[in-house]
Design an enzyme around this catalytic site. Structure first.
Site, PDB file in Angstrom:
ATOM      1  N   ARG A  32       0.897  -1.261   0.057  1.00 11.12           N
ATOM      2  CA  ARG A  32      -0.065  -0.018  -0.106  1.00 11.12           C
ATOM      3  C   ARG A  32       0.740   1.347   0.114  1.00 11.12           C
ATOM      4  O   ARG A  32       0.248   2.325  -0.186  1.00 11.12           O
ATOM      5  CB  ARG A  32      -0.933  -0.153   0.996  1.00 11.12           C
ATOM      6  CG  ARG A  32      -1.835  -1.026   1.217  1.00 11.12           C
ATOM      7  CD  ARG A  32      -2.635  -1.215   2.499  1.00 11.12           C
ATOM      8  NE  ARG A  32      -3.730  -0.200   2.414  1.00 11.12           N
ATOM      9  CZ  ARG A  32      -5.223  -0.524   2.233  1.00 11.12           C
ATOM     10  NH1 ARG A  32      -5.403  -1.805   2.345  1.00 11.12           N
ATOM     11  NH2 ARG A  32      -6.208   0.270   2.426  1.00 11.12           N
ATOM     12  N   TYR A  56       0.862   4.285  -2.650  1.00 13.55           N
ATOM     13  CA  TYR A  56      -0.118   5.339  -2.426  1.00 13.55           C
ATOM     14  C   TYR A  56       0.035   5.990  -1.185  1.00 13.55           C
ATOM     15  O   TYR A  56      -0.041   7.243  -1.262  1.00 13.55           O
ATOM     16  CB  TYR A  56      -1.421   4.475  -2.480  1.00 13.55           C
ATOM     17  CG  TYR A  56      -3.015   5.425  -2.411  1.00 13.55           C
ATOM     18  CD1 TYR A  56      -3.197   5.879  -3.415  1.00 13.55           C
ATOM     19  CD2 TYR A  56      -3.637   5.261  -1.182  1.00 13.55           C
ATOM     20  CE1 TYR A  56      -4.420   6.675  -3.326  1.00 13.55           C
ATOM     21  CE2 TYR A  56      -4.577   5.893  -1.132  1.00 13.55           C
ATOM     22  CZ  TYR A  56      -5.221   6.625  -2.127  1.00 13.55           C
ATOM     23  OH  TYR A  56      -6.214   7.629  -2.113  1.00 13.55           O
ATOM     24  N   GLY A 109       3.337   8.093  -1.304  1.00 17.06           N
ATOM     25  CA  GLY A 109       3.051   9.041  -2.363  1.00 17.06           C
ATOM     26  C   GLY A 109       2.035  10.440  -1.771  1.00 17.06           C
ATOM     27  O   GLY A 109       2.672  11.280  -2.140  1.00 17.06           O
TER      28      GLY A 109
HETATM   29  P1  NAD Z   1     -10.645   7.527  -9.355  1.00 16.70           P
HETATM   30  O1  NAD Z   1      -9.915   6.681  -9.797  1.00 16.70           O
HETATM   31  O2  NAD Z   1     -12.370   7.480  -9.879  1.00 16.70           O
HETATM   32  O3  NAD Z   1     -10.380   9.164  -9.868  1.00 16.70           O
HETATM   33  C1  NAD Z   1      -9.051   9.249 -10.170  1.00 16.70           C
HETATM   34  C2  NAD Z   1      -8.933  10.005 -11.447  1.00 16.70           C
HETATM   35  O4  NAD Z   1      -7.549  10.407 -11.711  1.00 16.70           O
HETATM   36  C3  NAD Z   1      -9.527   8.873 -12.555  1.00 16.70           C
HETATM   37  O5  NAD Z   1     -10.230   9.788 -13.539  1.00 16.70           O
HETATM   38  C4  NAD Z   1      -7.785   8.587 -13.236  1.00 16.70           C
HETATM   39  O6  NAD Z   1      -8.007   8.537 -14.505  1.00 16.70           O
HETATM   40  C5  NAD Z   1      -7.131   9.913 -13.148  1.00 16.70           C
HETATM   41  N1  NAD Z   1      -5.754   9.748 -12.831  1.00 16.70           N
HETATM   42  C6  NAD Z   1      -5.133   8.873 -12.373  1.00 16.70           C
HETATM   43  N2  NAD Z   1      -3.598   8.965 -12.616  1.00 16.70           N
HETATM   44  C7  NAD Z   1      -3.735  10.016 -13.524  1.00 16.70           C
HETATM   45  C8  NAD Z   1      -2.595  10.561 -14.033  1.00 16.70           C
HETATM   46  N3  NAD Z   1      -1.250  10.327 -14.040  1.00 16.70           N
HETATM   47  N4  NAD Z   1      -2.871  11.914 -14.836  1.00 16.70           N
HETATM   48  C9  NAD Z   1      -4.022  12.222 -15.037  1.00 16.70           C
HETATM   49  N5  NAD Z   1      -4.946  11.670 -14.405  1.00 16.70           N
HETATM   50  C10 NAD Z   1      -4.897  10.630 -13.619  1.00 16.70           C
HETATM   51  O7  NAD Z   1     -10.837   7.722  -7.967  1.00 16.70           O
HETATM   52  P2  NAD Z   1     -11.644   8.938  -6.656  1.00 16.70           P
HETATM   53  O8  NAD Z   1     -12.184   8.072  -5.585  1.00 16.70           O
HETATM   54  O9  NAD Z   1     -12.290   9.640  -7.527  1.00 16.70           O
HETATM   55  O10 NAD Z   1     -10.627   9.566  -6.128  1.00 16.70           O
HETATM   56  C11 NAD Z   1     -10.106  10.854  -6.461  1.00 16.70           C
HETATM   57  C12 NAD Z   1      -8.947  11.375  -5.504  1.00 16.70           C
HETATM   58  O11 NAD Z   1      -9.563  11.517  -4.271  1.00 16.70           O
HETATM   59  C13 NAD Z   1      -7.698  10.635  -5.509  1.00 16.70           C
HETATM   60  O12 NAD Z   1      -6.664  11.551  -5.532  1.00 16.70           O
HETATM   61  C14 NAD Z   1      -7.684   9.780  -4.392  1.00 16.70           C
HETATM   62  O13 NAD Z   1      -6.426   9.518  -3.681  1.00 16.70           O
HETATM   63  C15 NAD Z   1      -8.476  10.878  -3.350  1.00 16.70           C
HETATM   64  N6  NAD Z   1      -9.452   9.958  -2.286  1.00 16.70           N
HETATM   65  C16 NAD Z   1     -10.517   9.382  -2.654  1.00 16.70           C
HETATM   66  C17 NAD Z   1     -11.284   8.607  -1.665  1.00 16.70           C
HETATM   67  C18 NAD Z   1     -12.453   7.761  -1.825  1.00 16.70           C
HETATM   68  O14 NAD Z   1     -12.770   7.128  -1.053  1.00 16.70           O
HETATM   69  N7  NAD Z   1     -13.051   7.926  -2.987  1.00 16.70           N
HETATM   70  C19 NAD Z   1     -10.577   8.641  -0.337  1.00 16.70           C
HETATM   71  C20 NAD Z   1      -9.466   9.157  -0.073  1.00 16.70           C
HETATM   72  C21 NAD Z   1      -8.858   9.965  -1.213  1.00 16.70           C
HETATM   73  N1  UDP Z   2     -13.062  -5.706   1.485  1.00 17.26           N
HETATM   74  C1  UDP Z   2     -13.469  -6.707   1.651  1.00 17.26           C
HETATM   75  N2  UDP Z   2     -14.099  -7.460   0.208  1.00 17.26           N
HETATM   76  C2  UDP Z   2     -13.888  -6.879  -0.956  1.00 17.26           C
HETATM   77  C3  UDP Z   2     -13.404  -5.512  -0.898  1.00 17.26           C
HETATM   78  C4  UDP Z   2     -12.653  -4.918   0.031  1.00 17.26           C
HETATM   79  O1  UDP Z   2     -13.660  -7.432   2.735  1.00 17.26           O
HETATM   80  O2  UDP Z   2     -14.480  -7.367  -1.877  1.00 17.26           O
HETATM   81  C5  UDP Z   2     -12.474  -5.078   2.472  1.00 17.26           C
HETATM   82  C6  UDP Z   2     -10.670  -4.753   2.443  1.00 17.26           C
HETATM   83  O3  UDP Z   2     -10.060  -5.718   2.809  1.00 17.26           O
HETATM   84  C7  UDP Z   2     -10.719  -3.513   3.571  1.00 17.26           C
HETATM   85  C8  UDP Z   2     -12.278  -2.819   3.447  1.00 17.26           C
HETATM   86  O4  UDP Z   2     -12.952  -3.832   2.918  1.00 17.26           O
HETATM   87  O5  UDP Z   2     -10.748  -4.179   4.726  1.00 17.26           O
HETATM   88  C9  UDP Z   2     -12.152  -1.422   2.662  1.00 17.26           C
HETATM   89  O6  UDP Z   2     -11.544  -1.782   1.433  1.00 17.26           O
HETATM   90  P1  UDP Z   2     -11.589  -0.789   0.030  1.00 17.26           P
HETATM   91  O7  UDP Z   2     -10.471  -1.449  -0.951  1.00 17.26           O
HETATM   92  O8  UDP Z   2     -12.767  -0.325  -0.186  1.00 17.26           O
HETATM   93  O9  UDP Z   2     -10.662   0.590   0.746  1.00 17.26           O
HETATM   94  P2  UDP Z   2      -9.417   0.887   1.612  1.00 17.26           P
HETATM   95  O10 UDP Z   2     -10.221   1.595   2.821  1.00 17.26           O
HETATM   96  O11 UDP Z   2      -8.950  -0.450   2.127  1.00 17.26           O
HETATM   97  O12 UDP Z   2      -8.538   1.567   0.858  1.00 17.26           O
END
Ligand code: NAD
Ligand code: UDP
Length: 325
Positions: A145, A148, A151
């Site tokens: 992990r 991510y 990063g």
């Molecule tokens: P997502 O994968 O749907 O969206 C990410 C977008 O970024 C996609 O459209 C992808 O094509 C684009 N992308 C990836 N690498 C790229 C690159 N090198 N250049 C240009 N575009 C690129 O995911 P999301 O859930 O919408 O997440 C959006 C942001 O929010 C991310 O930065 C993610 O880390 C952050 N985030 C999301 C969650 C969540 O629960 N959804 C939680 C924590 C953080």
């Molecule tokens: N998880 C699960 N079954 C699935 C997908 C995810 O039990 O089919 C669990 C995963 O191991 C984690 C939690 O659900 O404990 C949340 O996973 P997710 O990938 O949604 O996001 P995370 O918070 O781990 O980034």
């Protein structure tokens, strides 16, 4: 119409969260530029915006420089689901670090305000529960992990150093698990997996014993929080947790999805994934006091809307993420 129409860049704007944000900003009348390389998303997320005069879509990878004139930047580009970000981990790290450097350079040149989509993953597998912003985290730097988590941590460092060294006007939000319509049905995240499996009558896969917890925020609530942070006072740059403090075990989530879909799917236990955080729940007192924000949508209601969305899409039109070397 807002008092001032701003030129706003959303990187990752075609993704799950980015597309909802673009939609809201376009509706407010801003001049919105969406930049995306479509690694984990598809054009259908922003198809409805393509004909609008105040929306522009650029296919571009944020690890390469980009020259635009903008007033605000939301930096959301980064694969977010574990399966997506572990697909090409080196690229994931580059997207966070080089992507952040590129948008910060742009913000410095344009004197733009720039908001980083950081994550609860900066807390790793937390030893403090629930997690306040002051907790510095417990991340394994060499695990699967880390591409991510580390990063995103490095990106936060870059944001704060550009702020301290170059007076760039920054905002940093730490997003906790967010779900809703436009999640990729095959992204492997727990909500999309469980709903997809339930709709298709397939086994519902629980990784580990299902006692690990997460806090799930509905997308509309999160977008309200993100925009409140961007438009909040310049003295409050974050980092700020944005998430729903309701905490559920993964087994409870599976049972709720079964109840809401009425599926005959069975729960099956699979091995836990490495470094999987055992518990996660945000402290949101800072967002409440500084932004007047808190989530409103209960899990049951948000899940129902997400289930309706998954039932409405043709899943055969979604592809697996593109190899991206
Ligand atoms: P997502 O994968 O749907 O969206 C990410 C977008 O970024 C996609 O459209 C992808 O094509 C684009 N992308 C990836 N690498 C790229 C690159 N090198 N250049 C240009 N575009 C690129 O995911 P999301 O859930 O919408 O997440 C959006 C942001 O929010 C991310 O930065 C993610 O880390 C952050 N985030 C999301 C969650 C969540 O629960 N959804 C939680 C924590 C953080
Ligand atoms: N998880 C699960 N079954 C699935 C997908 C995810 O039990 O089919 C669990 C995963 O191991 C984690 C939690 O659900 O404990 C949340 O996973 P997710 O990938 O949604 O996001 P995370 O918070 O781990 O980034």
């Amino acid at each position: 119409m807002p008092k001032t129409i701003k030129r706003i860049l959303v990187t990752g704007g075609a993704g799950f969260l980015g597309s909802h944000l673009c939609e809201r900003l376009v509706d407010q009348g801003h001049d919105v530029i969406c930049v995306d390389n479509f690694f984990t998303s598809q054009k259908s997320n922003v198809q409805h915006l393509l004909g609008k005069p105040n929306f522009e879509l650029i296919r571009h990878d944020v690890t390469h420089p980009l020259w635009l004139e903008v007033d605000e930047i939301y930096n959301a580009a980064c694969p977010a689901a574990p399966g997506h970000y572990q697909f090409n981990p080196i690229k994931t790290m580059k997207t966070s670090v080089i992507g952040a450097t590129n948008v910060l350079g742009m913000a410095k040149r344009c004197r733009a305000k720039v908001l980083q989509f950081s994550t609860s993953e900066v807390y790793g597998d937390p030893e403090v529960h629930p997690q306040p912003e002051s907790y510095v985290g417990h991340v394994n730097p060499i695990g699967p992990r880390a591409c991510y988590d580390e990063g995103k941590r490095a990106a936060e460092t870059l944001f704060f150093d550009y702020h301290r060294s170059n007076k760039v006007n920054i905002r940093v939000i730490r997003i906790f698990n967010t779900y809703g319509p436009r999640m990729h049905p095959f992204d492997g995240r727990v909500v999309s997996n469980f709903i997809r499996q339930a709709i298709r009558g397939e086994d519902i896969t629980i990784f580990g014993d299902g006692q690990q917890t997460r806090s799930f925020c509905y997308v509309d609530d999160l977008i309200n929080g993100i925009m409140a942070m961007m438009n909040g006072p310049d003295e409050f740059i974050g980092p700020v947790n944005l998430g729903n403090p309701g905490e559920f075990t993964i087994k409870q989530l599976a049972e709720l999805v079964i109840e809401l879909t009425g599926t005959k799917s069975k729960l099956v236990m699979k091995p836990a994934t490495p470094d999987d955080p055992k518990q996660r729940k945000p402290v949101i007192e800072l967002a409440k006091s500084k932004l007047g924000w808190e989530p409103k949508v209960p899990l049951r209601e948000g899940l129902q809307k997400t289930i309706d969305y998954f039932k409405s899409v043709d899943m055969s039109k979604f592809r697996a993420p593109t190899p991206n070397y």
